[in-house]
Write a protein that holds these residues in place. Structure first.
Motif, PDB file in Angstrom:
ATOM      1  N   ASN A 169       0.815  -1.218   0.000  1.00  0.00           N
ATOM      2  CA  ASN A 169       0.000   0.000   0.000  1.00  0.00           C
ATOM      3  C   ASN A 169       0.848   1.267   0.000  1.00  0.00           C
ATOM      4  N   LEU A 170       2.125   1.130   0.314  1.00  0.00           N
ATOM      5  CA  LEU A 170       3.005   2.299   0.417  1.00  0.00           C
ATOM      6  C   LEU A 170       4.061   2.390  -0.680  1.00  0.00           C
ATOM      7  N   LEU A 171       4.524   1.229  -1.118  1.00  0.00           N
ATOM      8  CA  LEU A 171       5.690   1.203  -2.004  1.00  0.00           C
ATOM      9  C   LEU A 171       5.321   0.715  -3.405  1.00  0.00           C
ATOM     10  N   PRO A 172       6.107   1.136  -4.389  1.00  0.00           N
ATOM     11  CA  PRO A 172       5.902   0.613  -5.741  1.00  0.00           C
ATOM     12  C   PRO A 172       6.150  -0.906  -5.776  1.00  0.00           C
ATOM     13  N   LYS A 173       5.484  -1.578  -6.692  1.00  0.00           N
ATOM     14  CA  LYS A 173       5.535  -3.033  -6.788  1.00  0.00           C
ATOM     15  C   LYS A 173       6.959  -3.553  -6.926  1.00  0.00           C
ATOM     16  N   ASP A 174       7.803  -2.887  -7.723  1.00  0.00           N
ATOM     17  CA  ASP A 174       9.169  -3.369  -7.926  1.00  0.00           C
ATOM     18  C   ASP A 174      10.003  -3.296  -6.644  1.00  0.00           C
ATOM     19  N   ILE A 175       9.736  -2.321  -5.810  1.00  0.00           N
ATOM     20  CA  ILE A 175      10.456  -2.216  -4.527  1.00  0.00           C
ATOM     21  C   ILE A 175       9.984  -3.314  -3.580  1.00  0.00           C
ATOM     22  N   VAL A 176       8.687  -3.593  -3.558  1.00  0.00           N
ATOM     23  CA  VAL A 176       8.150  -4.675  -2.726  1.00  0.00           C
ATOM     24  C   VAL A 176       8.791  -5.999  -3.140  1.00  0.00           C
ATOM     25  N   GLU A 177       8.877  -6.241  -4.435  1.00  0.00           N
ATOM     26  CA  GLU A 177       9.484  -7.477  -4.924  1.00  0.00           C
ATOM     27  C   GLU A 177      10.961  -7.559  -4.548  1.00  0.00           C
ATOM     28  N   LEU A 178      11.660  -6.451  -4.601  1.00  0.00           N
ATOM     29  CA  LEU A 178      13.068  -6.420  -4.193  1.00  0.00           C
ATOM     30  C   LEU A 178      13.207  -6.735  -2.710  1.00  0.00           C
ATOM     31  N   LEU A 179      12.370  -6.133  -1.888  1.00  0.00           N
ATOM     32  CA  LEU A 179      12.391  -6.400  -0.444  1.00  0.00           C
ATOM     33  C   LEU A 179      12.081  -7.866  -0.156  1.00  0.00           C
ATOM     34  N   GLN A 180      11.175  -8.451  -0.934  1.00  0.00           N
ATOM     35  CA  GLN A 180      10.817  -9.854  -0.729  1.00  0.00           C
ATOM     36  C   GLN A 180      12.006 -10.780  -0.964  1.00  0.00           C
ATOM     37  N   GLN A 181      12.937 -10.375  -1.798  1.00  0.00           N
ATOM     38  CA  GLN A 181      14.135 -11.186  -2.026  1.00  0.00           C
ATOM     39  C   GLN A 181      14.976 -11.300  -0.751  1.00  0.00           C
ATOM     40  N   TYR A 182      14.937 -10.262   0.080  1.00  0.00           N
ATOM     41  CA  TYR A 182      15.762 -10.219   1.292  1.00  0.00           C
ATOM     42  C   TYR A 182      14.993 -10.584   2.564  1.00  0.00           C
ATOM     43  N   ALA A 183      13.717 -10.244   2.606  1.00  0.00           N
ATOM     44  CA  ALA A 183      12.961 -10.428   3.853  1.00  0.00           C
ATOM     45  C   ALA A 183      11.541 -10.898   3.563  1.00  0.00           C
ATOM     46  N   ASP A 184      11.408 -11.942   2.800  1.00  0.00           N
ATOM     47  CA  ASP A 184      10.100 -12.446   2.394  1.00  0.00           C
ATOM     48  C   ASP A 184       9.271 -12.862   3.614  1.00  0.00           C
ATOM     49  N   GLY A 185       8.180 -12.157   3.838  1.00  0.00           N
ATOM     50  CA  GLY A 185       7.265 -12.490   4.932  1.00  0.00           C
ATOM     51  C   GLY A 185       7.725 -12.051   6.305  1.00  0.00           C
ATOM     52  N   LYS A 186       8.833 -11.348   6.412  1.00  0.00           N
ATOM     53  CA  LYS A 186       9.352 -10.899   7.714  1.00  0.00           C
ATOM     54  C   LYS A 186       8.965  -9.453   7.963  1.00  0.00           C
ATOM     55  N   TYR A 187       8.952  -9.114   9.231  1.00  0.00           N
ATOM     56  CA  TYR A 187       8.733  -7.723   9.608  1.00  0.00           C
ATOM     57  C   TYR A 187      10.073  -7.006   9.558  1.00  0.00           C
TER      58      TYR A 187
END
Length: 89
Positions: free
Chosen positions: A8-26
């Motif tokens: 809801n806050l970040l562009p989709k490509d940034i969310v996908e990048l974050l998921q590479q490092y912290a998938d499902g983590k806070y």
């Protein structure tokens, strides 16, 4: 602090990048240094403590003993002495 959904806050490509490092983590994203607030600014607790300490000083100045102040404010006698030293003229 409340949680916000990344999608809801970040562009989709940034969310996908974050998921590479912290998938499902806070993760915590710290504030910028210039946006940081000092302790007690949000809650007003710092002002409450200052008001209480001035009240303690005034009561002691008018003759209330340290032991009685410690009991009344649920503080140690050493804490009362520290407060009194801070407001000493």
């Amino acid at each position: 602090m409340k949680y916000e959904k990344a999608q809801n806050l970040l562009p989709k490509d940034i969310v996908e990048l974050l998921q590479q490092y912290a998938d499902g983590k806070y993760i915590y994203i710290p504030r910028k240094t210039e946006n940081k607030k000092k302790w007690g600014e949000n809650s007003g607790y710092k002002d409450e403590i200052k008001k209480r300490n001035i009240e303690i000083f005034n009561k002691n100045f008018k003759g209330t003993p340290i032991k009685a102040l410690a009991k009344q404010y649920y503080l140690t006698e050493n804490s009362i002495r520290r407060i009194l030293r801070a407001y000493k003229i």
